[in-house]
Design an enzyme around this catalytic site. Structure first.
Site, PDB file in Angstrom:
ATOM      1  N   LYS A 184      22.554 -11.706 -18.133  1.00 55.91           N
ATOM      2  CA  LYS A 184      21.752 -10.603 -18.687  1.00 55.91           C
ATOM      3  C   LYS A 184      21.420  -9.579 -17.600  1.00 55.91           C
ATOM      4  O   LYS A 184      21.398  -8.370 -17.848  1.00 55.91           O
ATOM      5  CB  LYS A 184      20.465 -11.184 -19.304  1.00 55.91           C
ATOM      6  CG  LYS A 184      19.566 -10.167 -19.982  1.00 55.91           C
ATOM      7  CD  LYS A 184      20.062  -9.812 -21.357  1.00 55.91           C
ATOM      8  CE  LYS A 184      19.394  -8.580 -21.939  1.00 55.91           C
ATOM      9  NZ  LYS A 184      18.007  -8.725 -22.252  1.00 55.91           N
ATOM     10  N   ASN A 192      18.900  -0.628 -16.661  1.00 55.46           N
ATOM     11  CA  ASN A 192      17.458  -0.362 -16.585  1.00 55.46           C
ATOM     12  C   ASN A 192      17.176   0.488 -15.358  1.00 55.46           C
ATOM     13  O   ASN A 192      16.398   1.445 -15.405  1.00 55.46           O
ATOM     14  CB  ASN A 192      16.646  -1.664 -16.502  1.00 55.46           C
ATOM     15  CG  ASN A 192      16.641  -2.437 -17.807  1.00 55.46           C
ATOM     16  OD1 ASN A 192      17.657  -2.492 -18.490  1.00 55.46           O
ATOM     17  ND2 ASN A 192      15.527  -3.024 -18.159  1.00 55.46           N
TER      18      ASN A 192
HETATM   19  N1  LIG Z   1      12.610  -4.388 -26.192  1.00 54.50           N
HETATM   20  C1  LIG Z   1      13.781  -4.995 -26.077  1.00 54.50           C
HETATM   21  O1  LIG Z   1      14.754  -4.661 -26.786  1.00 54.50           O
HETATM   22  C2  LIG Z   1      13.961  -6.103 -25.122  1.00 54.50           C
HETATM   23  C3  LIG Z   1      12.961  -6.489 -24.241  1.00 54.50           C
HETATM   24  N2  LIG Z   1      13.187  -7.555 -23.392  1.00 54.50           N
HETATM   25  C4  LIG Z   1      12.155  -7.985 -22.472  1.00 54.50           C
HETATM   26  O2  LIG Z   1      11.071  -8.521 -23.225  1.00 54.50           O
HETATM   27  C5  LIG Z   1       9.824  -8.279 -22.558  1.00 54.50           C
HETATM   28  C6  LIG Z   1       8.927  -7.462 -23.486  1.00 54.50           C
HETATM   29  O3  LIG Z   1       9.532  -6.196 -23.686  1.00 54.50           O
HETATM   30  P1  LIG Z   1       9.056  -5.197 -24.806  1.00 54.50           P
HETATM   31  O4  LIG Z   1       8.684  -5.919 -26.031  1.00 54.50           O
HETATM   32  O5  LIG Z   1      10.067  -4.143 -24.864  1.00 54.50           O
HETATM   33  O6  LIG Z   1       7.711  -4.628 -24.132  1.00 54.50           O
HETATM   34  P2  LIG Z   1       6.464  -3.904 -24.835  1.00 54.50           P
HETATM   35  O7  LIG Z   1       5.781  -3.120 -23.767  1.00 54.50           O
HETATM   36  O8  LIG Z   1       6.901  -3.214 -26.071  1.00 54.50           O
HETATM   37  O9  LIG Z   1       5.556  -5.131 -25.266  1.00 54.50           O
HETATM   38  C7  LIG Z   1       4.734  -5.829 -24.385  1.00 54.50           C
HETATM   39  C8  LIG Z   1       3.502  -6.225 -25.155  1.00 54.50           C
HETATM   40  O10 LIG Z   1       2.665  -7.007 -24.319  1.00 54.50           O
HETATM   41  C9  LIG Z   1       1.343  -6.653 -24.639  1.00 54.50           C
HETATM   42  N3  LIG Z   1       0.400  -6.981 -23.566  1.00 54.50           N
HETATM   43  C10 LIG Z   1       0.476  -6.686 -22.254  1.00 54.50           C
HETATM   44  N4  LIG Z   1      -0.625  -7.137 -21.607  1.00 54.50           N
HETATM   45  C11 LIG Z   1      -1.409  -7.694 -22.556  1.00 54.50           C
HETATM   46  C12 LIG Z   1      -2.675  -8.292 -22.530  1.00 54.50           C
HETATM   47  N5  LIG Z   1      -3.364  -8.423 -21.384  1.00 54.50           N
HETATM   48  N6  LIG Z   1      -3.194  -8.736 -23.700  1.00 54.50           N
HETATM   49  C13 LIG Z   1      -2.509  -8.621 -24.850  1.00 54.50           C
HETATM   50  N7  LIG Z   1      -1.289  -8.059 -24.951  1.00 54.50           N
HETATM   51  C14 LIG Z   1      -0.751  -7.602 -23.810  1.00 54.50           C
HETATM   52  C15 LIG Z   1       1.388  -5.135 -24.835  1.00 54.50           C
HETATM   53  O11 LIG Z   1       0.201  -4.759 -25.462  1.00 54.50           O
HETATM   54  P3  LIG Z   1      -0.085  -3.304 -26.104  1.00 54.50           P
HETATM   55  O12 LIG Z   1       0.298  -3.498 -27.549  1.00 54.50           O
HETATM   56  O13 LIG Z   1      -1.513  -3.024 -25.894  1.00 54.50           O
HETATM   57  O14 LIG Z   1       0.823  -2.340 -25.405  1.00 54.50           O
HETATM   58  C16 LIG Z   1       2.673  -5.028 -25.650  1.00 54.50           C
HETATM   59  O15 LIG Z   1       2.398  -5.204 -27.014  1.00 54.50           O
HETATM   60  C17 LIG Z   1      10.190  -7.561 -21.264  1.00 54.50           C
HETATM   61  O16 LIG Z   1      10.362  -8.493 -20.224  1.00 54.50           O
HETATM   62  C18 LIG Z   1      11.539  -6.900 -21.606  1.00 54.50           C
HETATM   63  O17 LIG Z   1      12.293  -6.613 -20.449  1.00 54.50           O
HETATM   64  C19 LIG Z   1      14.333  -8.277 -23.442  1.00 54.50           C
HETATM   65  C20 LIG Z   1      15.346  -7.919 -24.286  1.00 54.50           C
HETATM   66  C21 LIG Z   1      15.265  -6.791 -25.151  1.00 54.50           C
HETATM   67  C1  LIG Z   2      20.828  -5.478 -23.224  1.00 55.86           C
HETATM   68  C2  LIG Z   2      19.633  -4.795 -23.874  1.00 55.86           C
HETATM   69  C3  LIG Z   2      19.971  -3.362 -24.171  1.00 55.86           C
HETATM   70  C4  LIG Z   2      19.523  -5.424 -25.215  1.00 55.86           C
HETATM   71  O1  LIG Z   2      18.471  -6.120 -25.447  1.00 55.86           O
HETATM   72  C5  LIG Z   2      18.394  -4.969 -23.034  1.00 55.86           C
HETATM   73  O2  LIG Z   2      18.231  -5.957 -22.403  1.00 55.86           O
HETATM   74  C6  LIG Z   2      17.287  -4.030 -22.867  1.00 55.86           C
HETATM   75  O3  LIG Z   2      17.123  -3.025 -23.525  1.00 55.86           O
HETATM   76  O4  LIG Z   2      16.454  -4.318 -21.977  1.00 55.86           O
END
Ligand SMILES: NC(=O)C1=CN([C@@H]2O[C@H](COP(=O)(O)OP(=O)(O)OC[C@H]3O[C@@H](n4cnc5c(N)ncnc54)[C@H](OP(=O)(O)O)[C@@H]3O)[C@@H](O)[C@H]2O)C=CC1
Ligand SMILES: CC(C)(CO)C(=O)C(=O)O
Length: 302
Positions: A184, A192
Protein backbone atom coordinates in the site's frame (compact mmCIF):
# COMPACT_ATOMS: atom_id res chain seq x y z
CA UNK A 1 -21.38 -7.94 16.27
CA UNK A 2 -21.11 -4.86 18.53
CA UNK A 3 -18.78 -2.56 16.60
CA UNK A 4 -17.41 0.85 17.56
CA UNK A 5 -16.09 3.18 14.88
CA UNK A 6 -13.32 5.34 16.33
CA UNK A 7 -12.34 7.89 13.72
CA UNK A 8 -15.66 8.29 11.94
CA UNK A 9 -14.50 10.30 8.94
CA UNK A 10 -14.23 9.41 5.26
CA UNK A 11 -13.20 5.80 5.89
CA UNK A 12 -14.93 5.10 9.21
CA UNK A 13 -18.30 6.53 8.21
CA UNK A 14 -18.30 4.60 4.92
CA UNK A 15 -17.42 1.16 6.28
CA UNK A 16 -19.51 1.75 9.43
CA UNK A 17 -22.54 2.64 7.29
CA UNK A 18 -22.17 -0.51 5.17
CA UNK A 19 -21.85 -2.68 8.28
CA UNK A 20 -24.93 -1.09 9.90
CA UNK A 21 -26.91 -1.52 6.68
CA UNK A 22 -26.11 -5.22 6.67
CA UNK A 23 -27.40 -5.66 10.21
CA UNK A 24 -24.37 -5.21 12.49
CA UNK A 25 -24.77 -3.23 15.72
CA UNK A 26 -22.59 -0.22 14.89
CA UNK A 27 -21.77 2.62 17.30
CA UNK A 28 -20.08 5.72 15.86
CA UNK A 29 -17.86 7.97 17.97
CA UNK A 30 -18.63 11.32 16.36
CA UNK A 31 -17.14 14.76 16.64
CA UNK A 32 -17.66 17.19 13.72
CA UNK A 33 -20.68 15.30 12.34
CA UNK A 34 -22.47 14.61 15.63
CA UNK A 35 -25.30 17.15 15.25
CA UNK A 36 -25.85 16.53 11.55
CA UNK A 37 -26.06 12.75 11.96
CA UNK A 38 -28.21 12.96 15.11
CA UNK A 39 -30.60 15.29 13.25
CA UNK A 40 -30.72 13.87 9.74
CA UNK A 41 -28.92 10.53 9.74
CA UNK A 42 -25.97 9.55 7.58
CA UNK A 43 -25.98 9.94 3.80
CA UNK A 44 -23.65 7.80 1.71
CA UNK A 45 -22.92 8.79 -1.89
CA UNK A 46 -21.18 5.86 -3.50
CA UNK A 47 -20.25 4.58 -6.93
CA UNK A 48 -21.99 1.39 -5.78
CA UNK A 49 -25.26 3.21 -5.07
CA UNK A 50 -26.29 6.00 -2.71
CA UNK A 51 -28.17 5.27 0.50
CA UNK A 52 -29.22 6.96 3.73
CA UNK A 53 -29.27 5.60 7.25
CA UNK A 54 -31.94 7.67 8.99
CA UNK A 55 -31.05 6.34 12.46
CA UNK A 56 -27.44 5.99 13.51
CA UNK A 57 -26.10 5.32 17.00
CA UNK A 58 -23.81 8.33 17.45
CA UNK A 59 -21.92 9.32 20.60
CA UNK A 60 -19.64 12.11 21.69
CA UNK A 61 -17.51 10.10 24.14
CA UNK A 62 -16.31 6.47 24.17
CA UNK A 63 -17.54 6.07 27.78
CA UNK A 64 -21.11 6.41 26.44
CA UNK A 65 -20.50 3.44 24.13
CA UNK A 66 -18.85 0.97 26.53
CA UNK A 67 -17.22 -2.39 25.73
CA UNK A 68 -17.51 -3.73 22.18
CA UNK A 69 -16.66 -6.92 20.27
CA UNK A 70 -14.76 -4.96 17.62
CA UNK A 71 -13.21 -1.51 17.54
CA UNK A 72 -12.59 -0.27 13.98
CA UNK A 73 -9.96 2.47 14.03
CA UNK A 74 -10.28 5.08 11.28
CA UNK A 75 -8.41 7.97 12.89
CA UNK A 76 -5.83 9.89 10.92
CA UNK A 77 -2.49 8.63 12.22
CA UNK A 78 -1.55 12.09 13.52
CA UNK A 79 -4.27 11.51 16.15
CA UNK A 80 -2.75 8.22 17.36
CA UNK A 81 -1.67 9.88 20.60
CA UNK A 82 -5.40 9.75 21.49
CA UNK A 83 -5.64 5.93 21.21
CA UNK A 84 -5.62 5.41 24.98
CA UNK A 85 -8.46 7.79 25.84
CA UNK A 86 -10.59 6.96 22.79
CA UNK A 87 -10.24 3.17 22.80
CA UNK A 88 -9.69 2.04 26.41
CA UNK A 89 -13.38 2.45 27.43
CA UNK A 90 -14.40 0.18 24.52
CA UNK A 91 -12.15 -2.73 25.45
CA UNK A 92 -13.01 -5.82 27.47
CA UNK A 93 -11.82 -9.42 27.37
CA UNK A 94 -12.20 -10.64 23.80
CA UNK A 95 -12.45 -7.21 22.17
CA UNK A 96 -10.71 -7.16 18.79
CA UNK A 97 -9.12 -3.96 17.51
CA UNK A 98 -8.88 -3.49 13.74
CA UNK A 99 -6.93 -0.55 12.34
CA UNK A 100 -7.56 0.38 8.71
CA UNK A 101 -5.25 3.41 8.96
CA UNK A 102 -2.51 3.93 6.40
CA UNK A 103 1.21 3.67 7.05
CA UNK A 104 3.38 1.76 9.48
CA UNK A 105 3.51 1.63 13.25
CA UNK A 106 -0.23 1.70 14.00
CA UNK A 107 -0.58 -1.97 15.00
CA UNK A 108 2.60 -1.71 17.10
CA UNK A 109 1.27 1.34 19.00
CA UNK A 110 -2.11 -0.33 19.60
CA UNK A 111 -0.41 -3.56 20.70
CA UNK A 112 1.68 -1.70 23.27
CA UNK A 113 -1.43 -0.15 24.79
CA UNK A 114 -4.02 -2.92 24.55
CA UNK A 115 -2.14 -6.22 24.03
CA UNK A 116 -0.83 -7.62 20.76
CA UNK A 117 -3.25 -10.57 20.63
CA UNK A 118 -6.22 -8.25 20.01
CA UNK A 119 -4.72 -6.42 17.10
CA UNK A 120 -5.71 -6.93 13.48
CA UNK A 121 -4.51 -4.73 10.63
CA UNK A 122 -6.17 -3.97 7.36
CA UNK A 123 -5.27 -2.06 4.24
CA UNK A 124 -8.12 -0.33 2.50
CA UNK A 125 -8.20 0.67 -1.16
CA UNK A 126 -11.15 2.94 -0.85
CA UNK A 127 -11.08 6.53 -2.18
CA UNK A 128 -13.56 8.04 0.19
CA UNK A 129 -13.87 11.76 0.98
CA UNK A 130 -15.94 13.65 3.49
CA UNK A 131 -18.64 16.02 2.32
CA UNK A 132 -20.93 18.27 4.29
CA UNK A 133 -21.42 17.10 7.89
CA UNK A 134 -23.47 13.90 7.83
CA UNK A 135 -22.31 12.95 4.31
CA UNK A 136 -19.61 10.69 2.95
CA UNK A 137 -18.56 10.32 -0.70
CA UNK A 138 -17.15 7.02 -1.88
CA UNK A 139 -15.38 7.32 -5.23
CA UNK A 140 -13.25 4.18 -5.64
CA UNK A 141 -13.13 0.47 -5.13
CA UNK A 142 -13.48 -0.26 -1.41
CA UNK A 143 -11.38 -3.40 -1.15
CA UNK A 144 -9.92 -4.39 2.22
CA UNK A 145 -7.12 -6.87 2.96
CA UNK A 146 -7.07 -8.09 6.57
CA UNK A 147 -4.11 -9.63 8.39
CA UNK A 148 -3.21 -10.66 11.92
CA UNK A 149 -0.58 -8.59 13.73
CA UNK A 150 0.77 -11.68 15.54
CA UNK A 151 1.11 -15.00 13.74
CA UNK A 152 -1.98 -17.12 14.60
CA UNK A 153 -4.63 -19.12 12.81
CA UNK A 154 -6.76 -17.15 10.40
CA UNK A 155 -10.13 -18.10 11.91
CA UNK A 156 -11.11 -14.73 13.35
CA UNK A 157 -9.95 -12.67 10.37
CA UNK A 158 -11.84 -15.02 8.05
CA UNK A 159 -14.95 -14.29 10.16
CA UNK A 160 -14.34 -10.55 9.91
CA UNK A 161 -13.77 -10.83 6.17
CA UNK A 162 -17.06 -12.71 5.82
CA UNK A 163 -18.79 -9.94 7.78
CA UNK A 164 -17.37 -7.28 5.45
CA UNK A 165 -18.31 -9.32 2.37
CA UNK A 166 -21.84 -9.68 3.72
CA UNK A 167 -21.88 -5.87 3.92
CA UNK A 168 -20.87 -5.63 0.26
CA UNK A 169 -17.15 -4.99 0.74
CA UNK A 170 -14.62 -6.89 -1.38
CA UNK A 171 -12.57 -8.24 1.53
CA UNK A 172 -9.89 -10.89 1.71
CA UNK A 173 -7.24 -11.99 4.18
CA UNK A 174 -3.48 -12.29 4.03
CA UNK A 175 -0.97 -14.18 6.14
CA UNK A 176 1.59 -11.42 5.50
CA UNK A 177 0.21 -8.16 6.86
CA UNK A 178 3.66 -6.57 6.66
CA UNK A 179 3.76 -7.16 2.90
CA UNK A 180 0.25 -5.79 2.43
CA UNK A 181 1.17 -2.65 4.38
CA UNK A 182 4.32 -2.05 2.29
CA UNK A 183 2.45 -2.73 -0.96
CA UNK A 184 0.00 0.00 0.00
CA UNK A 185 2.91 2.33 0.74
CA UNK A 186 4.15 1.83 -2.82
CA UNK A 187 1.04 3.87 -3.73
CA UNK A 188 0.70 6.17 -0.73
CA UNK A 189 4.28 7.42 -0.53
CA UNK A 190 4.54 8.87 -4.07
CA UNK A 191 0.95 9.96 -4.54
CA UNK A 192 0.05 11.25 -1.08
CA UNK A 193 3.44 12.95 -0.99
CA UNK A 194 3.62 14.52 -4.47
CA UNK A 195 -0.08 15.47 -4.63
CA UNK A 196 0.12 17.16 -1.22
CA UNK A 197 3.40 18.89 -2.03
CA UNK A 198 2.40 20.12 -5.50
CA UNK A 199 -1.29 20.49 -4.63
CA UNK A 200 -2.31 18.56 -7.74
CA UNK A 201 -4.55 15.52 -8.19
CA UNK A 202 -3.09 12.20 -9.33
CA UNK A 203 -3.96 12.68 -13.03
CA UNK A 204 -1.86 15.84 -13.27
CA UNK A 205 1.11 14.14 -11.62
CA UNK A 206 0.85 11.27 -14.11
CA UNK A 207 0.24 13.49 -17.15
CA UNK A 208 3.79 14.86 -17.23
CA UNK A 209 6.65 12.54 -18.18
CA UNK A 210 8.99 14.05 -15.61
CA UNK A 211 6.68 13.55 -12.63
CA UNK A 212 5.50 10.14 -13.90
CA UNK A 213 9.16 9.09 -13.97
CA UNK A 214 9.62 10.45 -10.47
CA UNK A 215 6.62 8.40 -9.24
CA UNK A 216 8.20 5.30 -10.75
CA UNK A 217 11.55 6.04 -9.08
CA UNK A 218 9.91 6.59 -5.70
CA UNK A 219 7.89 3.37 -6.03
CA UNK A 220 11.03 1.37 -6.80
CA UNK A 221 12.72 2.79 -3.69
CA UNK A 222 9.76 1.76 -1.55
CA UNK A 223 9.82 -1.73 -3.07
CA UNK A 224 13.54 -1.99 -2.20
CA UNK A 225 12.73 -0.90 1.38
CA UNK A 226 9.89 -3.43 1.55
CA UNK A 227 11.92 -6.34 0.24
CA UNK A 228 14.52 -5.82 2.99
CA UNK A 229 11.90 -6.43 5.70
CA UNK A 230 11.85 -10.23 5.62
CA UNK A 231 8.57 -10.54 3.72
CA UNK A 232 7.34 -14.06 2.95
CA UNK A 233 7.49 -13.24 -0.77
CA UNK A 234 9.20 -10.32 -2.49
CA UNK A 235 7.27 -7.50 -4.13
CA UNK A 236 8.23 -7.58 -7.82
CA UNK A 237 9.32 -4.37 -9.57
CA UNK A 238 6.44 -4.97 -12.01
CA UNK A 239 4.06 -3.98 -9.19
CA UNK A 240 4.91 -0.38 -10.19
CA UNK A 241 3.14 -0.89 -13.53
CA UNK A 242 0.06 -2.32 -11.76
CA UNK A 243 -0.06 0.75 -9.50
CA UNK A 244 0.37 3.17 -12.41
CA UNK A 245 -2.43 1.45 -14.32
CA UNK A 246 -4.67 1.50 -11.20
CA UNK A 247 -3.98 5.22 -10.75
CA UNK A 248 -4.42 6.15 -14.42
CA UNK A 249 -8.01 4.91 -14.06
CA UNK A 250 -8.68 7.20 -11.07
CA UNK A 251 -9.00 10.47 -12.99
CA UNK A 252 -8.85 13.64 -10.97
CA UNK A 253 -8.47 11.95 -7.55
CA UNK A 254 -7.02 13.90 -4.63
CA UNK A 255 -5.37 11.68 -1.99
CA UNK A 256 -6.38 12.44 1.57
CA UNK A 257 -3.00 14.04 2.31
CA UNK A 258 -3.60 16.63 -0.39
CA UNK A 259 -7.00 17.43 1.10
CA UNK A 260 -5.46 17.62 4.58
CA UNK A 261 -2.93 20.15 3.28
CA UNK A 262 -5.59 22.22 1.52
CA UNK A 263 -7.65 22.29 4.69
CA UNK A 264 -4.71 23.15 6.94
CA UNK A 265 -4.72 19.88 8.92
CA UNK A 266 -1.55 18.07 10.00
CA UNK A 267 -0.24 15.46 7.52
CA UNK A 268 0.35 11.75 8.19
CA UNK A 269 4.09 12.16 7.66
CA UNK A 270 5.26 9.95 10.54
CA UNK A 271 3.25 6.85 9.58
CA UNK A 272 3.52 7.17 5.80
CA UNK A 273 7.12 8.49 5.45
CA UNK A 274 9.23 8.62 8.58
CA UNK A 275 8.48 5.15 9.98
CA UNK A 276 9.02 3.39 6.60
CA UNK A 277 12.27 5.40 6.18
CA UNK A 278 13.41 4.28 9.63
CA UNK A 279 12.49 0.62 8.94
CA UNK A 280 14.39 0.83 5.64
CA UNK A 281 17.45 2.41 7.30
CA UNK A 282 17.39 -0.30 9.98
CA UNK A 283 17.95 -2.85 7.19
CA UNK A 284 20.57 -0.73 5.41
CA UNK A 285 18.22 0.57 2.68
CA UNK A 286 18.36 4.28 1.90
CA UNK A 287 15.38 5.82 0.10
CA UNK A 288 16.73 9.23 -0.93
CA UNK A 289 13.73 10.32 -3.03
CA UNK A 290 11.36 9.37 -0.21
CA UNK A 291 13.58 11.18 2.29
CA UNK A 292 13.54 14.30 0.12
CA UNK A 293 9.76 14.17 -0.27
CA UNK A 294 9.26 13.84 3.49
CA UNK A 295 11.63 16.72 4.17
CA UNK A 296 9.94 18.97 1.61
CA UNK A 297 6.51 18.17 3.05
CA UNK A 298 7.74 18.95 6.56
CA UNK A 299 9.29 22.17 5.28
CA UNK A 300 6.13 23.14 3.38
CA UNK A 301 3.82 22.51 6.31
CA UNK A 302 6.07 23.05 9.31
N1 LIG B 1 -10.23 8.07 2.93
C1 LIG B 1 -9.75 7.03 2.27
O1 LIG B 1 -10.17 6.73 1.14
C2 LIG B 1 -8.70 6.19 2.88
C3 LIG B 1 -8.12 6.50 4.11
N2 LIG B 1 -7.17 5.64 4.63
C4 LIG B 1 -6.56 5.94 5.91
O2 LIG B 1 -7.56 5.83 6.93
C5 LIG B 1 -7.29 6.75 8.00
C6 LIG B 1 -8.50 7.68 8.14
O3 LIG B 1 -8.60 8.45 6.95
P1 LIG B 1 -9.88 9.31 6.61
O4 LIG B 1 -11.10 8.61 7.02
O5 LIG B 1 -9.72 9.73 5.22
O6 LIG B 1 -9.66 10.56 7.60
P2 LIG B 1 -10.74 11.62 8.13
O7 LIG B 1 -9.97 12.83 8.54
O8 LIG B 1 -11.85 11.76 7.15
O9 LIG B 1 -11.33 10.89 9.41
C7 LIG B 1 -10.68 10.85 10.64
C8 LIG B 1 -11.74 10.92 11.70
O10 LIG B 1 -11.13 10.81 12.98
C9 LIG B 1 -11.84 11.66 13.84
N3 LIG B 1 -11.06 12.03 15.02
C10 LIG B 1 -9.81 12.52 15.10
N4 LIG B 1 -9.47 12.77 16.38
C11 LIG B 1 -10.57 12.46 17.12
C12 LIG B 1 -10.87 12.54 18.48
N5 LIG B 1 -9.96 12.97 19.37
N6 LIG B 1 -12.10 12.16 18.89
C13 LIG B 1 -13.01 11.70 18.01
N7 LIG B 1 -12.80 11.60 16.68
C14 LIG B 1 -11.58 11.98 16.25
C15 LIG B 1 -12.12 12.91 13.00
O11 LIG B 1 -13.09 13.65 13.67
P3 LIG B 1 -13.88 14.91 13.04
O12 LIG B 1 -15.14 14.27 12.50
O13 LIG B 1 -14.11 15.86 14.14
O14 LIG B 1 -13.02 15.46 11.95
C16 LIG B 1 -12.53 12.24 11.69
O15 LIG B 1 -13.90 11.94 11.72
C17 LIG B 1 -6.00 7.46 7.61
O16 LIG B 1 -4.90 6.79 8.16
C18 LIG B 1 -5.99 7.34 6.07
O17 LIG B 1 -4.69 7.47 5.55
C19 LIG B 1 -6.84 4.48 4.03
C20 LIG B 1 -7.38 4.15 2.81
C21 LIG B 1 -8.31 4.98 2.13
C1 LIG C 1 -4.96 3.93 -2.77
C2 LIG C 1 -5.97 4.94 -2.25
C3 LIG C 1 -6.26 5.96 -3.32
C4 LIG C 1 -7.24 4.18 -2.14
O1 LIG C 1 -7.71 4.02 -0.96
C5 LIG C 1 -5.51 5.53 -0.95
O2 LIG C 1 -4.89 4.89 -0.18
C6 LIG C 1 -5.74 6.89 -0.45
O3 LIG C 1 -6.48 7.70 -0.96
O4 LIG C 1 -5.11 7.21 0.58
Amino acid sequence: MRIAIVGAGALGLYYGALLQRSGEDVHFLLRRDYEAIAGNGLKVFSINGDFTLPHVKGYRAPEEIGPMDLVLVGLKTFANSRYEELIRPLVEEGTQILTLQNGLGNEEALATLFGAERIIGGVAFLCSNRGEPGEVHHLGAGRIILGEFLPRDTGRIEELAAMFRQAGVDCRTTDDLKRARWEKLVWNIPFNGLCALLQQPVNLILARDVSRKLVRGIMLEVIAGANAQGLATFIADGYVDDMLEFTDAMGEYKPSMEIDREEGRPLEIAAIFRTPLAYGAREGIAMPRVEMLATLLEQATG
